[in-house]
Design an enzyme around this catalytic site. Structure first.
Site, short mmCIF file in Angstrom:
data_model
loop_
_atom_site.label_atom_id
_atom_site.label_comp_id
_atom_site.label_asym_id
_atom_site.label_seq_id
_atom_site.Cartn_x
_atom_site.Cartn_y
_atom_site.Cartn_z
N TRP A 345 38.98 0.09 24.34
CA TRP A 345 39.23 0.98 25.47
C TRP A 345 40.63 0.79 26.05
O TRP A 345 41.00 1.45 26.99
CB TRP A 345 38.20 0.74 26.59
CG TRP A 345 38.39 -0.56 27.35
CD1 TRP A 345 38.81 -1.76 26.85
CD2 TRP A 345 38.21 -0.77 28.76
NE1 TRP A 345 38.86 -2.72 27.83
CE2 TRP A 345 38.50 -2.12 29.03
CE3 TRP A 345 37.83 0.06 29.82
CZ2 TRP A 345 38.42 -2.68 30.30
CZ3 TRP A 345 37.74 -0.50 31.08
CH2 TRP A 345 38.04 -1.85 31.32
N ASP A 346 41.41 -0.13 25.44
CA ASP A 346 42.71 -0.48 26.00
C ASP A 346 43.65 0.71 26.15
O ASP A 346 44.62 0.65 26.90
CB ASP A 346 43.39 -1.58 25.17
CG ASP A 346 42.56 -2.85 25.11
OD1 ASP A 346 41.36 -2.74 24.81
OD2 ASP A 346 43.09 -3.94 25.35
N GLU A 484 32.66 -8.53 29.82
CA GLU A 484 31.77 -8.76 28.68
C GLU A 484 31.15 -10.16 28.65
O GLU A 484 30.45 -10.48 27.71
CB GLU A 484 32.48 -8.41 27.37
CG GLU A 484 33.90 -8.88 27.30
CD GLU A 484 34.65 -8.32 26.09
OE1 GLU A 484 34.43 -7.17 25.73
OE2 GLU A 484 35.43 -9.09 25.53
N LYS A 604 34.34 -12.09 33.66
CA LYS A 604 35.53 -12.31 32.84
C LYS A 604 36.73 -11.58 33.42
O LYS A 604 37.84 -12.09 33.45
CB LYS A 604 35.27 -11.79 31.43
CG LYS A 604 36.45 -11.93 30.49
CD LYS A 604 36.10 -11.39 29.11
CE LYS A 604 37.22 -11.66 28.12
NZ LYS A 604 36.95 -11.09 26.80
N GLN A 605 36.50 -10.34 33.87
CA GLN A 605 37.63 -9.50 34.27
C GLN A 605 37.15 -8.45 35.26
O GLN A 605 35.94 -8.34 35.51
CB GLN A 605 38.23 -8.83 33.05
CG GLN A 605 37.29 -7.86 32.36
CD GLN A 605 37.72 -7.58 30.92
OE1 GLN A 605 37.38 -8.32 30.01
NE2 GLN A 605 38.47 -6.51 30.72
C1 BGC Z 1 38.74 -7.72 26.86
C2 BGC Z 1 38.49 -6.26 26.60
C3 BGC Z 1 39.63 -5.69 25.77
C4 BGC Z 1 39.79 -6.52 24.50
C5 BGC Z 1 40.94 -6.05 23.66
C6 BGC Z 1 38.93 -8.44 25.55
O1 BGC Z 1 39.25 -9.77 25.79
O2 BGC Z 1 37.64 -8.28 27.53
O3 BGC Z 1 38.42 -5.55 27.83
O4 BGC Z 1 39.36 -4.38 25.42
O5 BGC Z 1 40.01 -7.85 24.85
O6 BGC Z 1 42.13 -6.16 24.34
#
Ligand code: BGC
Length: 789
Positions: A345-346, A484, A604-605
């Protein structure tokens, strides 16, 4: 260092991989890591070359299970060039005395310069200066100039340049148990006395790769083939004070390229017609100068320098050359093998930036998604759903590429990976379709491919939502949000969580936008779309209802990340920080302790807070209003505080989002997070991950932080909305953008003074809306505005 160069002084084996990632050169078609040409892949160095969209799938045996993975392929290495004095060993910085070493990345011209002075063990030394480019104007060409100068005595130098087809994907230690041998059928040959070639193909995707190398120097060149390498040799007589030059020019094609007969023929032909190094460099410089003009950003100080580096790497991954390709946004650039070159989704953090400078590139990246719409619909159907279920990780054909198992390097255990339940990726695609259309004014796209994607994504959400009598609301159950770490309820036997607030609110947004779009479509087009997608009468009513009744859970006066988040245990944050220092990867720490992050209120984020990143306060309020909920400032601020204390920032995206929303909320901590986002890759904040590839989302996101975050810039309802917020550490900046056919619109902010200049053209005027007034700027006009205090 100047604002336009990044310099590394001295040879540091421990930093080699980080430097290689940050010194990668690319042109949006392919990229090559900044490895030293005399070094091979080993524990210190990792040369790698990646062609956008060139994937291959292999099956490996992991922990007694057969697992299939698709990887962005490390294609044959075009870089090798080694050298030794007659009768001596090959010189490398790991085996010979290094008297001086410097690497300089020239951002303005897209050039990597290296200078090393090797001690030769007697009174002599050899200085090697190299200039390297991956051509921005001709995306199939790369060139390496090497200048040798001996001091303290003369001698004969043996130089060996090679194309190496013996490479594998071995750049990420965590993946080493997996098969990385993607290339097969390597053949080499001679085209002309100074030009050699190599061809091969990928093992399962059957992509044919052709490479040719021309060596130009003062002495005769001989060619020696030994599969999987082809080698060009020359001997240079070196005398003190005289510099001998060797130019290696390389062409690279694959069978995915348009307008070629076969990749080998194309490569040999192209390299044969390529001009000398100086002419190549001149055209390359011009191409870069054009890019810098189209994306100029002027921010003073260290922040400005880092932003320029970020822009450089964004443009090397996604350039106008990308506009002709069928590729998505690789999360780690074309700079390394982490996440296998997959598309997540970046793009949500990348397209909003590109939309306002290179809309043709955004459009191509959305086409990548549209070409895989049918696959997403099949995935939904296989899961018993309607509409389009886009994969969390996407590669060649748009099937779900998320790994089934991932390794926790702390515990050594392979664990099931449930991140594919992040269906919110679909909303990110829909958001980008909308943003792109608003910024570019491309209604043709919005009404055709864009509308098809929106419709199927909306349909998926409407179908995924189930009515709950007890709550009197629709729910979306069994999903993962952007955080996640949480992939299941504690002690649950099946993965997934219910009512992730981010997922539900963005789903409501998709549904309402799609309804709005369908209503606005010209009748013939609406009819076509209805016929094509089998849209039924009752569906729109159901979408409308779901968009108004999705459940957004709350606890303790804040928005819950998901239903039940507030019931999870509190983590002893200071205890863990004391024990472990860096606790960004809390999931790995807890798993290695035999515990699980699923038990704790620890994210995590940014997850709920992502809502403040995507939507302006007004838009978010009205989304909640449509859902029959009230979101006041106090609730939002409490929510921000709540998660701020419960987030470990295990993703580079987290600092960025926090910096953005705290800056918008005029909070003092904003700068700390902005800095974290700015320093993420240059300081390798996530502990060694940058060496495996840059974090493209965070890099583009920091540019957008200035462009949209600080200015409050929105493109909606046909106008350019601005609502700047002060960030004391970044109080004056300027940039240019392209808005609905107006090229080179310049915005400059100095404290409370805003200046907007629209260059002359026959484009439409721009409506600018500020919190306290509106102005209409005709092409050729400039406005100086004083912002409210
Ligand atoms: C993040 C995701 C991201 C992925 C790729 C993961 O560590 O949690 O949000 O899409 O990295 O950058």
């Amino acid at each position: 260092m100047t604002g336009w160069t990044w310099e590394y002084e001295g040879y540091e084996p421990t930093d080699a991989r980080l430097r290689e990632s940050l010194c990668t050169l690319g042109n949006g078609y392919f990229a090559t890591r900044g490895a030293l040409p005399e070094c091979v892949a080993d524990d210190i160095h990792y040369p790698g070359t990646y062609v956008a969209g060139c994937y291959n799938r292999l099956t490996s045996d992991v922990s007694g299970r057969q697992v299939e993975n698709e990887d962005l392929v490390n294609v044959p290495n075009w870089l090798p060039l080694r050298f030794r004095m007659h009768g001596r060993s090959w010189l490398t910085p790991d085996t010979a005395p290094v008297l001086e070493h410097r690497e300089i990345l020239h951002l303005s011209s897209g050039l990597l310069e290296r200078l090393t002075r090797y001690g030769l063990g007697d009174d002599r030394s050899l200085t090697v200066r190299q200039l390297r480019l991956v051509h921005m104007a001709d995306p199939h060409l790369a060139a390496l100039r090497t200048e040798f100068t001996v001091e303290g005595g003369s001698g004969e130098l043996h130089v060996e340049a090679a194309l190496d087809g013996g490479v594998t994907n071995a750049g990420v230690p965590r993946y080493r148990d997996l098969d990385g041998r993607h290339l097969t059928h390597v053949h080499t040959g001679t085209a002309t006395p100074d030009t050699t070639w190599l061809r091969c193909r990928t093992r399962t995707s059957d992509i044919r790769i052709g490479m040719a190398s021309r060596l130009t120097t003062e002495s005769p060149v001989t060619i020696r083939h030994a599969v999987p390498r082809t080698v060009q040799l020359t001997r240079l007589g070196l005398a003190p004070g005289r510099t001998a030059t060797v130019d290696k020019t390389v062409a690279l094609y694959t069978s995915r390229d348009p307008a070629i007969s076969d990749p080998l023929h194309a490569a040999v032909d192209r390299v044969g017609r390529a001009p000398g190094f100086d002419a190549l460099l001149a055209a390359h410089r011009t191409a870069w100068a054009q890019l810098w003009r189209r994306a100029s950003i002027d921010v003073p100080g260290e922040a400005g320098r880092i932003l320029r580096l970020h822009l450089f790497h964004v443009l090397q991954t996604l350039s106008p050359n990308t506009a002709d390709l069928d590729v998505g946004v690789p999360a780690r650039g074309l700079h390394g093998e982490a996440y296998r070159g997959h598309v997540f989704w970046d793009e949500l953090f990348v397209l909003p930036y590109l939309n306002l400078h290179f809309p043709e590139v955004s459009r191509a990246l959305l086409h990548y998604r549209h070409r895989r719409l049918e696959k997403a619909c099949t995935a939904a159907k296989d899961a018993g759903r309607r509409g389009a279920m886009y994969p969390w990780q996407s590669g060649s054909d748009g099937r779900e590429e998320t790994q089934q198992l991932h390794l926790n390097p702390r515990s050594g255990r392979w664990l099931p990976d449930h991140t594919h339940l992040q269906y919110h990726v679909g909303s990110a695609i829909a958001y980008n379709v909308w943003q792109y259309s608003e910024a570019s004014g491309d209604t043709e796209f919005l009404h055709t491919k864009g509308a098809e994607m929106l419709l199927q994504i909306a349909r998926f959400w409407a179908d995924a939502a189930t009515w709950d009598d007890h709550l009197g609301r629709h729910r979306i159950r069994g999903v993962l949000g952007p955080d996640e770490y949480h992939d299941a309820y504690p002690d649950a036997t099946t993965p997934g969580l219910d009512d992730n607030a981010y997922t539900n609110v963005t789903a409501a947004w998709v549904l309402s936008r799609t309804l709005e779009l369908l209503a606005a479509l010209p009748e013939p087009r609406r009819r076509e779309l209805t016929e094509r997608t089998g849209l039924e009468d009752g569906e729109l009513d159901q979408w409308d209802e779901v968009s108004r009744t999705l459940h957004v859970p709350c606890h303790e006066g804040v928005i819950s990340q998901f239903e039940g988040y507030g019931d999870l245990a509190e983590l002893d944050w200071s205890g863990y920080r004391k024990n472990y220092g860096d606790i960004r990867r809390l999931d790995r720490i807890l798993e290695a302790e035999g515990d699980t992050v699923n038990r704790y209120q620890a994210s995590k984020q940014a997850d709920v807070l992502m809502l403040g990143y995507l939507f302006s306060p007004g838009e978010l309020r009205s989304l909640f209003h449509r859902l029959g909920l009230r979101l006041d400032d106090d609730t939002w601020h409490r929510t921000v505080d709540y998660y701020l204390h419960r987030t470990s920032h295990g993703s580079t995206l987290s600092g960025l989002v926090h910096g953005w929303i705290l800056a918008r909320a005029r909070r003092a901590e904003a700068w700390q997070f902005c800095q974290e986002a700015l320093r993420g890759d240059i300081a390798d904040i996530q502990g060694g991950t940058t060496g495996e590839g840059i974090h493209l989302g965070a890099m583009a996101g920091t540019l957008d932080l200035v462009q949209r975050g600080l200015t409050g810039l929105e493109t909606r309802q046909g106008a350019l909305w601005l609502d700047p917020v002060p960030l004391p550490e970044l109080s004056s900046y300027g940039f240019s953008l392209r808005y609905q056919g107006n090229w080179g619109v310049r915005l400059r902010l100095r404290r409370r003074h805003l200046e907007i200049t629209v260059p002359s053209s026959d484009a439409d005027p721009i409506d600018v809306r500020l919190p306290d007034r509106s102005v209409r700027l005709q092409p050729g006009e400039m406005a100086r505005l004083m912002l409210p205090d």
